[in-house]
Design a protein around this motif. Structure first.
Motif, PDB file in Angstrom:
ATOM      1  N   GLN A   1      -3.529   3.488  -2.067  1.00 43.39           N
ATOM      2  CA  GLN A   1      -3.197   2.092  -2.345  1.00 43.39           C
ATOM      3  C   GLN A   1      -2.010   2.006  -3.296  1.00 43.39           C
ATOM      4  N   GLY A   2      -1.427   0.819  -3.360  1.00 49.63           N
ATOM      5  CA  GLY A   2      -0.387   0.579  -4.336  1.00 49.63           C
ATOM      6  C   GLY A   2      -0.981   0.298  -5.707  1.00 49.63           C
ATOM      7  N   PRO A   3      -0.185   0.430  -6.750  1.00 48.50           N
ATOM      8  CA  PRO A   3      -0.684   0.127  -8.095  1.00 48.50           C
ATOM      9  C   PRO A   3      -1.121  -1.325  -8.227  1.00 48.50           C
ATOM     10  N   LYS A   4      -2.156  -1.531  -9.026  1.00 46.96           N
ATOM     11  CA  LYS A   4      -2.673  -2.868  -9.304  1.00 46.96           C
ATOM     12  C   LYS A   4      -2.648  -3.090 -10.799  1.00 46.96           C
TER      13      LYS A   4
ATOM     14  N   TYR B   1      -1.386  -0.123 -15.071  1.00 48.86           N
ATOM     15  CA  TYR B   1      -1.723  -0.276 -13.659  1.00 48.86           C
ATOM     16  C   TYR B   1      -2.760   0.775 -13.255  1.00 48.86           C
TER      17      TYR B   1
ATOM     18  N   GLN C   1      -3.908   2.896  -9.896  1.00 51.25           N
ATOM     19  CA  GLN C   1      -3.507   3.241  -8.533  1.00 51.25           C
ATOM     20  C   GLN C   1      -4.586   4.105  -7.894  1.00 51.25           C
TER      21      GLN C   1
ATOM     22  N   LYS D   1       0.804  -1.225   0.000  1.00 53.60           N
ATOM     23  CA  LYS D   1       0.000   0.000   0.000  1.00 53.60           C
ATOM     24  C   LYS D   1       0.832   1.268   0.000  1.00 53.60           C
TER      25      LYS D   1
END
Lengths: 114, 113
Positions: free
Chosen positions: B41-44, B35, B37, A106
């Protein structure tokens, strides 16, 4: 399946102090591990990566990280923080091999106090 | 060497409208990634191309998202119709074939009202 845990969302240090950003991973296969930095309104920049060679990895801007398989950790450190280090930091894991999908944590926001 | 280019940098649309993002990878990079983002949150990963073929689109919401890389270079990601929850930064990345390092563009920040 792979996952990354970055505990806490914000770390604040004084300029010149040690920086320690924690990352723990979960993986059913041998992993590659990465740390990326993101400055405001910019994309992600690679700081360093572990690809199953040396367990202590040195990156750009004085950062380093150590892969500890027994602890499933890949913590990022820097001996002396600079104001320019203020940014968001992401740990990511992928399966070994080329062109593999990255799974990100995160992220942790690092603030540096004068 | 030029980095990954993305446009537009910012986009504001109303829900149910359509939107398209463009990415030009680093020259010679065969693998391209999109991705998503979301704030906090982190990138997905949404989709991964190898040349002009899809390698992984398992997390792409195919009822509203589509992507193409027709000539194996540039890529376009489209959302139609957009929902409020699509508000995010869309990052494009590229890598050399056979390499593990991905290089990211500056992203497109989408706000859906």
């Amino acid at each position: 399946a792979q996952s990354v845990t970055q505990l806490g969302s914000h770390v604040s240090v004084s300029e010149g102090a040690l920086v320690l950003l924690r990352c723990n991973y979960s993986s059913s296969v041998p992993p590659y591990l990465f740390w990326y930095v993101q400055y405001p309104n910019q994309g992600l920049q690679l700081l360093l990566k572990y690809t199953s060679a040396a367990t202590l990895v040195k990156g750009i801007n004085g950062f380093e990280a150590e892969f500890k398989k027994s602890e499933t950790s890949f913590h990022l450190t820097k001996p002396s923080a600079h104001m320019s280090d203020a940014a968001e930091y992401f740990c990511a894991v992928s399966p070994t091999g080329a062109n593999s999908k990255l799974t990100f944590g995160k992220g942790i926001t690092l603030s540096v106090r004068p | 060497e030029a980095g990954v280019a993305q446009s537009p940098r910012y986009k504001i649309i109303e829900k149910r409208q359509s939107v398209a993002f463009w990415c030009n990878p680093i020259s010679g990079h065969a693998t391209l990634y999109w991705y998503q983002q979301i704030l906090g949150q982190g990138p997905k990963l949404l989709i991964q191309f190898q040349n002009n073929g899809v390698v992984d689109d398992s997390q792409l919401p195919k009822d509203r998202f589509s992507a193409e890389r027709l000539k194996g270079v540039d890529s376009t990601l489209k959302i139609q119709p957009a929902k409020l929850e699509d508000s995010a930064v869309y990052l494009c990345a590229s890598s050399l074939a056979g390499a593990e390092t991905q290089y990211f563009g500056p992203g497109t920040r989408l706000l859906v009202l």
